[in-house]
Design a protein around this motif. Structure first.
Motif, short mmCIF file in Angstrom:
data_model
loop_
_atom_site.label_atom_id
_atom_site.label_comp_id
_atom_site.label_asym_id
_atom_site.label_seq_id
_atom_site.Cartn_x
_atom_site.Cartn_y
_atom_site.Cartn_z
N SER A 156 0.81 -1.22 0.00
CA SER A 156 0.00 0.00 0.00
C SER A 156 0.84 1.27 0.00
O SER A 156 0.29 2.37 0.04
N THR A 157 2.16 1.11 -0.04
CA THR A 157 3.06 2.27 0.01
C THR A 157 3.61 2.58 -1.37
O THR A 157 4.22 1.72 -2.01
N THR A 158 3.38 3.81 -1.84
CA THR A 158 3.89 4.23 -3.15
C THR A 158 5.08 5.15 -2.96
O THR A 158 5.03 6.10 -2.17
N HIS A 159 6.16 4.86 -3.69
CA HIS A 159 7.35 5.70 -3.68
C HIS A 159 7.50 6.34 -5.06
O HIS A 159 7.31 5.67 -6.09
N GLN A 160 7.89 7.60 -5.08
CA GLN A 160 8.06 8.35 -6.33
C GLN A 160 9.46 8.95 -6.35
O GLN A 160 9.86 9.65 -5.41
N VAL A 161 10.22 8.67 -7.41
CA VAL A 161 11.54 9.27 -7.56
C VAL A 161 11.66 9.84 -8.97
O VAL A 161 11.03 9.34 -9.91
N ALA A 162 12.49 10.89 -9.10
CA ALA A 162 12.61 11.59 -10.38
C ALA A 162 13.80 11.11 -11.20
O ALA A 162 13.90 11.42 -12.39
N VAL A 163 14.73 10.39 -10.56
CA VAL A 163 15.88 9.81 -11.26
C VAL A 163 16.00 8.36 -10.80
O VAL A 163 15.23 7.90 -9.94
N LEU A 164 16.95 7.63 -11.34
CA LEU A 164 17.19 6.27 -10.86
C LEU A 164 17.71 6.34 -9.43
O LEU A 164 18.79 6.86 -9.18
N ASP A 165 16.91 5.83 -8.50
CA ASP A 165 17.26 5.91 -7.08
C ASP A 165 17.17 4.54 -6.43
O ASP A 165 16.46 3.64 -6.91
N GLY A 166 17.87 4.41 -5.31
CA GLY A 166 17.90 3.14 -4.61
C GLY A 166 16.66 2.88 -3.78
O GLY A 166 16.04 3.80 -3.26
N PHE A 167 16.29 1.60 -3.68
CA PHE A 167 15.21 1.20 -2.79
C PHE A 167 15.65 0.05 -1.91
O PHE A 167 16.55 -0.73 -2.25
N VAL A 168 15.01 -0.06 -0.74
CA VAL A 168 15.21 -1.16 0.19
C VAL A 168 13.83 -1.61 0.64
O VAL A 168 13.00 -0.77 1.01
N ALA A 169 13.56 -2.91 0.60
CA ALA A 169 12.24 -3.40 0.99
C ALA A 169 12.37 -4.77 1.66
O ALA A 169 13.17 -5.60 1.23
N LYS A 170 11.58 -4.98 2.70
CA LYS A 170 11.57 -6.26 3.41
C LYS A 170 10.25 -6.96 3.17
O LYS A 170 9.17 -6.38 3.32
N ALA A 171 10.33 -8.22 2.77
CA ALA A 171 9.12 -9.02 2.51
C ALA A 171 8.60 -9.64 3.80
O ALA A 171 9.35 -9.86 4.76
N ASN A 172 7.30 -9.92 3.82
CA ASN A 172 6.74 -10.70 4.92
C ASN A 172 7.31 -12.11 4.89
O ASN A 172 7.66 -12.62 3.82
N PRO A 173 7.40 -12.78 6.05
CA PRO A 173 7.98 -14.13 6.07
C PRO A 173 7.29 -15.10 5.12
O PRO A 173 7.93 -15.97 4.54
N SER A 174 5.97 -14.95 4.93
CA SER A 174 5.22 -15.86 4.08
C SER A 174 5.28 -15.45 2.61
O SER A 174 4.81 -16.20 1.74
N GLY A 175 5.83 -14.27 2.31
CA GLY A 175 5.94 -13.82 0.94
C GLY A 175 4.64 -13.30 0.35
O GLY A 175 4.53 -13.14 -0.86
#
Length: 218
Positions: free
Chosen positions: A151-170
């Protein structure tokens, strides 16, 4: 005295050479029982063999790590990919738009899940590395435009880094964050290339950047 020393050295060398000549002329055969033999062949058996992806090889694996259900694999794809009964279809509106995937395979070679992000608002992404935090996969990579992690939207204007953690069940994303680079020049960017998790459970990311980057992100 110098002449005597040289003669002594020459005599010693000739004696050593004469004792070595029989060995050089008659080397020990390879089938001699006295020869110790070693082998580079492993005696272990295959634990499992698993495969997944698209019929045309449209997936590009980038990294693998241990996870709570076996092994987590991260990579990129731009066509529908299948991991057993788990399928992912690109959501980016761009032709051949690139997206990252995260898939988990158990210790028997069966795929537990395949997970991606929503790029339908006009984003692309590129996977770089995956690590594990308490058995749950954490992925890092680059993205452009709007990308939705759950439910979280991220917006970037150039190529930028992301970090995300998945739920244990995927079945979704526990949390996500992106870096924010000011688009002063068209080639300004941030580019995570590796990640790990320390003893406190904090994610440590390494990479490179160009321009003015806010690593606090959004």
């Amino acid at each position: 005295m110098r002449t005597f020393g040289v003669s002594t050295l020459l005599l010693t060398a000739l004696l050593l050479l004469s004792s070595a000549l029989p060995l050089l002329a008659h080397p020990t055969p390879l089938d001699d029982p006295a020869v110790n033999r070693t082998s580079g062949r492993s005696g272990s058996e295959e634990v499992f063999l698993a495969g997944g992806g698209g019929a045309n090889g449209n997936e590009f694996p980038a990294a693998i790590t241990d996870s709570i259900g076996g092994f987590a694999v991260m990579g990129d794809y731009n066509r529908t990919v299948n991991f057993d009964t788990n399928s992912l279809t690109p959501t980016s509106p761009f032709t051949n738009g690139n997206e990252f995937f995260l898939a988990e395979v158990d210790t028997t070679g069966s795929w537990n899940y395949a997970l991606g992000a929503d790029h339908s608002a006009g984003g692309v992404s590129f996977g770089a590395d995956v690590t594990s935090s308490s058995g749950s996969p954490v992925v890092v990579g680059q993205m452009f435009g709007p990308v939705m992690f759950g439910s979280t939207t991220h917006q970037v204007a150039v190529l930028d880094g992301f970090v995300a953690k998945a739920n244990p069940s995927g079945n979704g994303w526990a949390w996500s964050s992106v870096f924010q680079t000011v688009a002063n020049q068209s080639n300004d960017n941030s580019n995570p290339t590796a990640a790990t998790v320390d003893s406190n459970g904090d994610v440590i990311v390494a990479g490179n950047f160009k321009g003015e980057t806010d690593f606090g992100g959004t």
